[in-house]
Write an enzyme that holds these catalytic residues in place. Structure first.
Site, PDB file in Angstrom:
ATOM      1  N   ASP A 147       0.952  -1.199   0.039  1.00 46.93           N
ATOM      2  CA  ASP A 147       0.146   0.045   0.040  1.00 46.93           C
ATOM      3  C   ASP A 147       0.865   1.178   0.204  1.00 46.93           C
ATOM      4  O   ASP A 147       1.967   1.361   0.598  1.00 46.93           O
ATOM      5  CB  ASP A 147      -0.885  -0.059   1.157  1.00 46.93           C
ATOM      6  CG  ASP A 147      -1.946  -0.872   1.033  1.00 46.93           C
ATOM      7  OD1 ASP A 147      -2.035  -1.829  -0.010  1.00 46.93           O
ATOM      8  OD2 ASP A 147      -3.027  -0.999   1.786  1.00 46.93           O
ATOM      9  N   HIS A 198      -6.126   2.800  -5.052  1.00 51.16           N
ATOM     10  CA  HIS A 198      -6.224   3.323  -3.429  1.00 51.16           C
ATOM     11  C   HIS A 198      -6.950   4.436  -3.130  1.00 51.16           C
ATOM     12  O   HIS A 198      -6.739   4.928  -2.055  1.00 51.16           O
ATOM     13  CB  HIS A 198      -4.833   3.100  -2.930  1.00 51.16           C
ATOM     14  CG  HIS A 198      -4.831   2.585  -1.321  1.00 51.16           C
ATOM     15  ND1 HIS A 198      -5.664   1.786  -0.809  1.00 51.16           N
ATOM     16  CD2 HIS A 198      -4.038   2.979  -0.314  1.00 51.16           C
ATOM     17  CE1 HIS A 198      -5.533   1.604   0.522  1.00 51.16           C
ATOM     18  NE2 HIS A 198      -4.346   2.273   0.547  1.00 51.16           N
ATOM     19  N   HIS A 202      -7.957   8.431   0.199  1.00 51.70           N
ATOM     20  CA  HIS A 202      -7.734   7.595   1.470  1.00 51.70           C
ATOM     21  C   HIS A 202      -8.774   7.989   2.808  1.00 51.70           C
ATOM     22  O   HIS A 202      -8.107   8.305   3.686  1.00 51.70           O
ATOM     23  CB  HIS A 202      -6.033   7.369   1.843  1.00 51.70           C
ATOM     24  CG  HIS A 202      -5.880   6.325   2.585  1.00 51.70           C
ATOM     25  ND1 HIS A 202      -6.208   6.087   3.832  1.00 51.70           N
ATOM     26  CD2 HIS A 202      -5.448   5.171   2.016  1.00 51.70           C
ATOM     27  CE1 HIS A 202      -5.613   4.763   4.336  1.00 51.70           C
ATOM     28  NE2 HIS A 202      -5.100   4.261   3.105  1.00 51.70           N
ATOM     29  N   HIS A 297       3.111  -2.413   4.197  1.00 53.36           N
ATOM     30  CA  HIS A 297       3.093  -1.055   3.769  1.00 53.36           C
ATOM     31  C   HIS A 297       4.615  -0.370   3.236  1.00 53.36           C
ATOM     32  O   HIS A 297       5.500  -0.790   3.966  1.00 53.36           O
ATOM     33  CB  HIS A 297       2.657  -0.200   5.055  1.00 53.36           C
ATOM     34  CG  HIS A 297       1.148  -0.266   5.308  1.00 53.36           C
ATOM     35  ND1 HIS A 297       0.699  -1.385   5.961  1.00 53.36           N
ATOM     36  CD2 HIS A 297       0.205   0.601   4.889  1.00 53.36           C
ATOM     37  CE1 HIS A 297      -0.892  -1.138   6.176  1.00 53.36           C
ATOM     38  NE2 HIS A 297      -1.087  -0.007   5.304  1.00 53.36           N
TER      39      HIS A 297
END
Length: 329
Positions: A147, A198, A202, A297
């Site tokens: 991510d 994504h 966010h 991440h």
């Protein structure tokens, strides 16, 4: 005297006749021999035809081989690019679907292959919505996903390691990330990784906290930006914070995306409180299972430092690092 002369003429004539007959017999014999030695025209034609047919067959095979090689090369190029065109079935009456927000997390129960049972159950439960919580397989293959909400300087190291180990991953980027770090996004694409969606902002309260129109905008605005600036079509989506609802799954599906959750994640996102490298590597290996989708991440220094060792240990256990697009083609 005259009689003697006539007799001699008759003898000479007879002798010439005999010689002529002998010559004729010799010529006939020679012709017969020559005919036996010379190939019959029909046989000769058939031989030539067979030879030409043989060359034609060889040429045809060569063309077919060339076409096969070309098709193989094309398929390889498609696979390396990681780009897949989805054709999701549209889900009707999205407004009427349950929009209760739920977080994604797994309980401790695992099956005989060490796969999280909750991930398998959710994979089956939400199958109509084009979603993955795990890849339901018993084959020894795992998938790496990162991510990218913002860049913390770790992505170049991660990309270097993936290149060194000849492994592919999925990078889920926000629009601001792509705007701020276009060179890194381009490198992901150039090196054969998948770039996933994504969202734009966010949302910290998750996608279900937004209206249907706003959820759609979060997806399609990022989609349009990546397509316009990188010539790349995205098709995988990851939910910010892992919050989703039945309605939000339908929205993502109708945007022609596949939702990708995970069957492994750990607390690696706090850049000021990074987990111990040895403990983290042991945890990643302890949870290893067929069809695993690892959520990591990219801002994590720990992840960047242990990635190479993790890939080596996974392969040492007989697993391979899978290419996500291969599961959808």
């Amino acid at each position: 005297m005259m009689r003697d002369k006539n007799m001699k003429k008759l003898i000479r004539a007879g002798f010439c006749l005999v010689l002529l007959l002998i010559v004729l017999l010799v010529l006939v014999a020679l012709q017969h021999v020559l005919e036996k030695k010379q190939p019959d025209k029909k046989d000769s034609t058939e031989t030539v035809t067979e030879s030409m047919d043989g060359r034609a067959d060889d040429a045809t095979e060569a063309v077919l081989e060339t076409e096969t090689e070309t098709e193989t090369e094309t398929e390889t190029e498609v696979a390396q690019s990681g780009v897949v065109t989805l054709h999701n079935a549209m889900i009707e009456n999205v407004e009427g679907l349950d929009n209760t927000s739920q977080g994604w997390g797994m309980g401790p129960t695992r099956d005989e292959f060490n796969r999280p049972v909750d991930a398998l159950n959710y994979e089956e439960k939400f199958a109509p919505y084009s979603v993955d919580f795990i890849k339901n397989t018993e084959e020894k293959v795992v998938y790496l996903t990162f991510d990218e909400g913002y860049e913390y300087g770790m992505t170049p190291q991660i990309l270097d390691t993936l290149k060194e180990k000849n492994a592919k991953a999925v990078f889920f980027v926000t629009k601001p990330y792509a705007e701020a770090d276009p060179d890194l996004v381009q490198r992901m694409i150039d090196e054969g990784h998948i770039v996933g969606n994504h969202t734009v902002h966010h949302p910290s309260d998750g996608m279900p906290s937004l209206s249907i129109a706003d959820q759609t905008a979060e997806i399609m605005e990022t989609d349009a930006y990546i397509k316009e600036n990188f010539g790349y079509s995205m098709y995988l989506f990851r939910y910010p914070t892992g919050q989703f609802s039945e309605q939000s799954l339908a929205i993502v599906n109708n945007c022609n995306y596949r939702s990708v959750f995970w069957s492994f994640a750990y607390k690696d996102w706090d850049v000021n409180n990074q987990p111990d490298e040895t403990e983290s590597l042991n945890l990643l290996m302890e949870k290893l299972h067929p069809g695993a989708i690892y959520l990591l991440h990219a801002e994590s220094q720990t992840n960047a430092d242990i990635l190479g060792s993790f890939i080596d240990q996974v392969r040492a256990q007989g697993y391979e690092i899978g290419v996500y697009s291969d599961t959808l083609q």
